[in-house]
Design an enzyme around this catalytic site. Sequence first.
Site, mmCIF file in Angstrom:
data_model
loop_
_atom_site.group_PDB
_atom_site.id
_atom_site.type_symbol
_atom_site.label_atom_id
_atom_site.label_comp_id
_atom_site.label_asym_id
_atom_site.label_seq_id
_atom_site.Cartn_x
_atom_site.Cartn_y
_atom_site.Cartn_z
ATOM 1 N N LYS A 1 8.198 0.704 5.586
ATOM 2 C CA LYS A 1 7.058 1.509 5.124
ATOM 3 C C LYS A 1 5.748 0.947 5.635
ATOM 4 O O LYS A 1 5.616 -0.273 5.708
ATOM 5 C CB LYS A 1 7.061 1.485 3.579
ATOM 6 C CG LYS A 1 5.832 2.020 2.956
ATOM 7 C CD LYS A 1 5.183 1.063 1.949
ATOM 8 C CE LYS A 1 4.464 -0.092 2.574
ATOM 9 N NZ LYS A 1 3.499 -0.786 1.733
ATOM 10 N N THR A 2 4.805 1.721 5.968
ATOM 11 C CA THR A 2 3.374 1.417 6.079
ATOM 12 C C THR A 2 2.688 2.485 6.936
ATOM 13 O O THR A 2 3.179 2.829 8.015
ATOM 14 C CB THR A 2 3.034 0.022 6.650
ATOM 15 O OG1 THR A 2 1.611 -0.069 6.734
ATOM 16 C CG2 THR A 2 3.598 -0.304 8.010
ATOM 17 N N ILE A 3 1.574 2.961 6.430
ATOM 18 C CA ILE A 3 0.810 3.943 7.210
ATOM 19 C C ILE A 3 0.243 3.291 8.461
ATOM 20 O O ILE A 3 -0.108 3.971 9.410
ATOM 21 C CB ILE A 3 -0.350 4.574 6.401
ATOM 22 C CG1 ILE A 3 -1.396 3.519 6.010
ATOM 23 C CG2 ILE A 3 0.146 5.353 5.200
ATOM 24 C CD1 ILE A 3 -2.778 4.101 5.819
ATOM 25 N N ASP A 4 0.144 1.950 8.455
ATOM 26 C CA ASP A 4 -0.497 1.251 9.577
ATOM 27 C C ASP A 4 0.298 1.376 10.873
ATOM 28 O O ASP A 4 -0.251 1.161 11.955
ATOM 29 C CB ASP A 4 -0.663 -0.243 9.263
ATOM 30 C CG ASP A 4 -1.593 -0.471 8.086
ATOM 31 O OD1 ASP A 4 -2.226 0.493 7.636
ATOM 32 O OD2 ASP A 4 -1.677 -1.624 7.617
ATOM 33 N N MET B 1 -8.294 3.657 8.523
ATOM 34 C CA MET B 1 -7.489 2.524 8.058
ATOM 35 C C MET B 1 -6.452 2.103 9.087
ATOM 36 O O MET B 1 -6.218 2.824 10.054
ATOM 37 C CB MET B 1 -6.753 2.920 6.777
ATOM 38 C CG MET B 1 -7.223 2.192 5.561
ATOM 39 S SD MET B 1 -6.147 2.569 4.180
ATOM 40 C CE MET B 1 -7.192 1.996 2.860
ATOM 41 N N GLU C 1 -10.090 0.160 11.638
ATOM 42 C CA GLU C 1 -10.519 -0.677 10.510
ATOM 43 C C GLU C 1 -10.735 -2.146 10.884
ATOM 44 O O GLU C 1 -11.714 -2.764 10.484
ATOM 45 C CB GLU C 1 -9.450 -0.588 9.404
ATOM 46 C CG GLU C 1 -9.782 -1.349 8.158
ATOM 47 C CD GLU C 1 -8.707 -1.198 7.074
ATOM 48 O OE1 GLU C 1 -7.563 -0.832 7.389
ATOM 49 O OE2 GLU C 1 -9.039 -1.452 5.914
ATOM 50 N N ARG D 1 1.190 -5.724 -4.911
ATOM 51 C CA ARG D 1 1.186 -6.615 -3.746
ATOM 52 C C ARG D 1 1.678 -8.031 -4.061
ATOM 53 O O ARG D 1 1.497 -8.939 -3.246
ATOM 54 C CB ARG D 1 -0.216 -6.675 -3.142
ATOM 55 C CG ARG D 1 -0.661 -5.369 -2.479
ATOM 56 C CD ARG D 1 -1.781 -5.590 -1.497
ATOM 57 N NE ARG D 1 -2.248 -4.357 -0.879
ATOM 58 C CZ ARG D 1 -1.698 -3.813 0.209
ATOM 59 N NH1 ARG D 1 -0.663 -4.384 0.773
ATOM 60 N NH2 ARG D 1 -2.185 -2.693 0.711
ATOM 61 N N LYS E 1 -25.797 18.455 16.327
ATOM 62 C CA LYS E 1 -26.926 17.553 16.056
ATOM 63 C C LYS E 1 -26.536 16.179 15.502
ATOM 64 O O LYS E 1 -27.402 15.368 15.238
ATOM 65 C CB LYS E 1 -27.917 18.244 15.117
ATOM 66 C CG LYS E 1 -27.355 18.617 13.756
ATOM 67 C CD LYS E 1 -28.429 19.234 12.863
ATOM 68 C CE LYS E 1 -27.851 19.646 11.524
ATOM 69 N NZ LYS E 1 -28.798 20.253 10.632
ATOM 70 N N ASP F 1 5.984 -5.242 6.865
ATOM 71 C CA ASP F 1 6.609 -6.388 7.542
ATOM 72 C C ASP F 1 6.746 -7.598 6.614
ATOM 73 O O ASP F 1 7.802 -8.226 6.569
ATOM 74 C CB ASP F 1 5.854 -6.742 8.831
ATOM 75 C CG ASP F 1 4.367 -6.947 8.619
ATOM 76 O OD1 ASP F 1 3.806 -6.397 7.660
ATOM 77 O OD2 ASP F 1 3.743 -7.678 9.414
ATOM 78 N N ASP F 2 5.715 -7.880 5.823
ATOM 79 C CA ASP F 2 5.795 -9.039 4.926
ATOM 80 C C ASP F 2 6.857 -8.824 3.852
ATOM 81 O O ASP F 2 7.655 -9.716 3.555
ATOM 82 C CB ASP F 2 4.450 -9.270 4.219
ATOM 83 C CG ASP F 2 3.479 -10.016 5.115
ATOM 84 O OD1 ASP F 2 3.923 -10.530 6.156
ATOM 85 O OD2 ASP F 2 2.273 -10.057 4.787
ATOM 86 N N GLY G 1 0.818 -1.213 0.000
ATOM 87 C CA GLY G 1 0.000 0.000 0.000
ATOM 88 C C GLY G 1 0.852 1.262 0.000
ATOM 89 O O GLY G 1 1.948 1.281 0.564
#
Length: 552
Positions: free
Chosen positions: A202-205, A250, A311, A145, A242, A175-176, A81
């Site tokens: 890397k990863t936004i997670d 994510m 998520e 991917r 209201k 990680d993968d 991603g």
Amino acid sequence: MKISPLQKARYEYSPKLPGMLRNGISEICVKEGEETQSVADQEAIKALFPNTYGKKEITFERGENTSAPKKQVVGVILSGGQAPGGHNVICGLYDALKATNPDNELFGFKNGPSGLIDDDYLVFDDKYIDEYRNTGGFDIIGSGRTKLETQEQFAIAADVCKKHGITAIVIIGGDDSNTNAAVLAEYFAANNTGVQVIGCPKTIDGDLKNEDIEISFGFDTATKTYSEVIGNIERDANSAKKYWHFIKVMGRSASHVALECALETQPNICLISEEVAAKKMSLSQIADYIADSVEKRAAKGMNFGVAIIPEGVVEFVPEFSALIAEINELLAGAKADAFNALPTWAEKYEFIKNGLTKESFEVFDILPQGIQQQLFLERDPHGNVQVSLIESEKLFSALVADKLAQRKAAGTYTGKFNPLHHFFGYEGRCAFPSNFDADYCYSLGYNAFMLIQYGYTGYLSKISNLSNPASEWVAGGMPITKMMNIERRHGEDKPVIKKALVELDGKPFKFFEANRDQWAEETCYVYPGAIQYYGPAEVCDLTTRTLALEQE
Ligand code: FBP
């Protein structure tokens, strides 16, 4: 191509390198530290990585560059991603490579790891690189991917490298992908190909972190982007008074993104999946927990609020996981055809009722019909329910509405509840990198080349001391095998980098836990506003609250 004024201005930004990399290539020397051991399962990992296991941790220092002069031809791959800053990793790599020797070359394999296997590439030059400096996205070469994990793929990769004279591959991934980078490094070393492999985190997670990797790149920008919009929604909620906003963010399984956004914006509710699992919370308990906040706020005249939903949360609810497992079983193989042939939802519902255990049917039965149907319609190629597609923001608001209806009937609640739903994910993955990510990524790429130049393989580019100014950052490398353990994946024992979930005894969660009751009842919103690219360092260069709390 028409470019925005901000993009033009960002081309001029000079990313900050760690102090020890700033004096030019000729003054970067290497200091080797201790030999390393994997975090667990040492014997098994050592046996699987006989050529790359146990190598030393390294740091760079100012001093005479003693690396061997050799023409380097490096291939780079973006994997998985998108995450803001990926372009800068490539820019840093390119700049270090060209500064070392103008004849060095950088190949970009297109559309992810498959580009290496398909021998689909471009060769970077100044003009091409300059169009991507400090920009978001992975469109510089595309991402994908495909996993590089089989011996056949490795053999093809070795042939492709040989054909182009490639001396090293840099894999930018999570990680993968970095686990696979370690396996590829071992293969190349075992087969004496002479090709090195370096990974970049890397990863936004935010789930690729450990005692060596303080943060994965992209997390900073993505969470700042989501926090900006969540803050705007909070302000809207506090103005209109209201709506209750249910916002899914994510982050796949881990709740780092949700937690960081909560620390930035102080919403009324933020679910943390890891806590849901630890406390074995049921859907009903979670709905009650949110309904309590709605009720207490309503009693004070505040019929509005903001709830952040990670998520992956439903996978962490034990009874929901059991339900999913039963549905997968219920529709395995030919049984799916029998189910699909039933003409009406009423008949399908009967089929489900008869096929599930009593416990799982009870869970199924409290779900809104839209979610019930989603569980049976959206299946992956193996026929399994696609949990990530479940609209959990709608699921929880519907369950809360049911709870409130019951409380109204019992006369304990008299408020109004108008929910609205949002999902923030793709919006944050390609934003212009914050100064932090622009600097961090450029440094990761620059540093990756220094690791190559000094002959290392199977290492992750490591930049640390990140909550301090960039001048104090520390550059170096860590053998990927150090971060590995053995886990059961798809029925097999595999060496993998340990995924980092939110630690319930860690400082970021503890801070959240200490404050959340007040946030749930009162209006304590914080409005972070847009990422600032220009201005005082204390506004523009700040990293995440998570990292700041962790390093306190
Ligand atoms: P990576 O783990 O590859 O960095 O991707 C993370 C992520 O953005 C998750 O947050 C999200 O669940 C997933 O990718 C979405 O994947 P896709 O882009 O394939 O829809």
